[in-house]
Enzyme design. Structure first.
Site, PDB file in Angstrom:
ATOM      1  N   ALA A  45       0.782  -1.187   0.002  1.00  0.00           N
ATOM      2  CA  ALA A  45       0.107   0.001  -0.003  1.00  0.00           C
ATOM      3  C   ALA A  45       0.925   1.362  -0.021  1.00  0.00           C
ATOM      4  CB  ALA A  45      -0.731   0.010   1.101  1.00  0.00           C
ATOM      5  N   GLU A  46       1.861   1.466   0.870  1.00  0.00           N
ATOM      6  CA  GLU A  46       2.791   2.326   0.815  1.00  0.00           C
ATOM      7  C   GLU A  46       4.401   1.768   1.296  1.00  0.00           C
ATOM      8  OE1 GLU A  46      -0.382   5.089   0.655  1.00  0.00           O
ATOM      9  OE2 GLU A  46      -0.123   3.130   2.038  1.00  0.00           O
ATOM     10  N   THR A  47       5.238   2.506   0.469  1.00  0.00           N
ATOM     11  CA  THR A  47       6.650   2.483   0.863  1.00  0.00           C
ATOM     12  C   THR A  47       7.020   3.973   1.323  1.00  0.00           C
ATOM     13  OG1 THR A  47       7.107   0.996  -0.851  1.00  0.00           O
ATOM     14  CG2 THR A  47       8.771   2.326  -0.080  1.00  0.00           C
ATOM     15  N   HIS A  73       0.373   4.626   8.487  1.00  0.00           N
ATOM     16  CA  HIS A  73       0.872   3.600   8.808  1.00  0.00           C
ATOM     17  C   HIS A  73       2.319   3.229   8.436  1.00  0.00           C
ATOM     18  CE1 HIS A  73       0.519   1.913   4.660  1.00  0.00           C
ATOM     19  NE2 HIS A  73       1.218   0.786   5.018  1.00  0.00           N
TER      20      HIS A  73
END
Length: 261
Positions: A45-47, A73
């Site tokens: 979802a995210e880096t 997060h």
């Protein structure tokens, strides 16, 4: 070139739950194209990427397809990496974001307390697009800075809800937050953002910058417990602090290694 990479499950104290984020500490910024390619390769979802800056760290977040203005997060995961794996000393970390300003994370025992700007939202019409965005009918709709917030009758509606990702991806928003009062927490939610490459975010911190002021007003209290009812699930402790929101959660390390490019 070798770049450190960590994968951390945020808003949980169990591996394989919460929301996984990749974290890459950098000494200086790489080209944006390279950052985006790394995020696409990670396919999470995210880096998050951060570099040292003055008395803190500049931070940026990428989904597999775009850079985003705020991510809870992956910020929590970055604080976990700094505190447990990268030798940061102290109990308060200052992050700086070009789009979201100063973001602090306080380390208190095993919890990380994120201090983010509260979203400004207003009630909006339940248009045909919003009514058809899921297979359940919300009783109220709101629009925040980046997302729609749809409110449902009960927790079961949120758990059983099926999103229409094509309709959601064409809304004038990053995504939609769906929420209801909870049974084992004050409220529950889920979050869908196919337009930015995340069909369902397992536990979305930034969505709680909208959820916290909404439910604080409903319950007439400033401290709330929250559960995100995705398949992975995750827990948050939320506190409304005037125009800021404090989000508390745990994290656990899943993986560490190096990227070779």
């Amino acid at each position: 070139m070798k770049i450190k990479i960590y994968q951390v499950d945020a808003f949980t104290d169990e591996v394989f739950k919460g929301n996984p984020a990749a974290v890459c500490p950098l000494e200086e910024w790489l080209p944006e194209e390279t950052l985006q390619k790394i995020a696409a390769e990670n396919n999470l979802a995210e880096t998050a990427f951060y570099v040292p800056k003055e008395d803190g760290f500049e931070i940026r977040w990428f989904t597999p397809t775009v850079e985003v203005a705020l991510c809870g997060h992956a910020t929590l995961a970055s604080a976990f990496v700094l505190h447990h794996l990268e030798g940061f000393k102290g109990d308060l970390i200052h992050f700086y974001s070009l789009h979201s300003g100063t973001l602090t994370v306080e380390i208190k025992e095993s919890q990380f307390l994120l201090n983010f700007p509260a979203d400004q939202y207003s009630e909006t019409e339940t248009t045909d697009e919003l009514l058809n965005a899921t297979n359940k009918i919300p009783f109220a709709a709101f629009k925040g800075k980046t997302d729609y917030l749809l409110v449902f009758d009960n927790e079961e509606d949120v758990i059983l809800l099926q999103p229409n990702l094509e309709i959601i991806s064409n809304l004038d928003a990053r995504g939609i937050i769906v929420t209801a009062k909870g049974k084992d927490s004050d409220f529950v939610s889920r979050f869908f953002a196919p337009a930015v490459g995340v069909n369902e975010d397992p536990v979305c911190g930034s969505a709680h910058t909208t959820l916290t002021p909404y439910w604080a007003k409903v319950f007439q209290k400033n401290e709330l417990t929250a559960i995100q009812r995705s398949k992975r699930s995750g827990k948050l402790h939320c506190k409304l602090l005037n125009d800021r929101v404090e989000l508390g959660g745990n994290a656990v390390l899943y993986m560490e290694g190096h990227i070779s490019i």
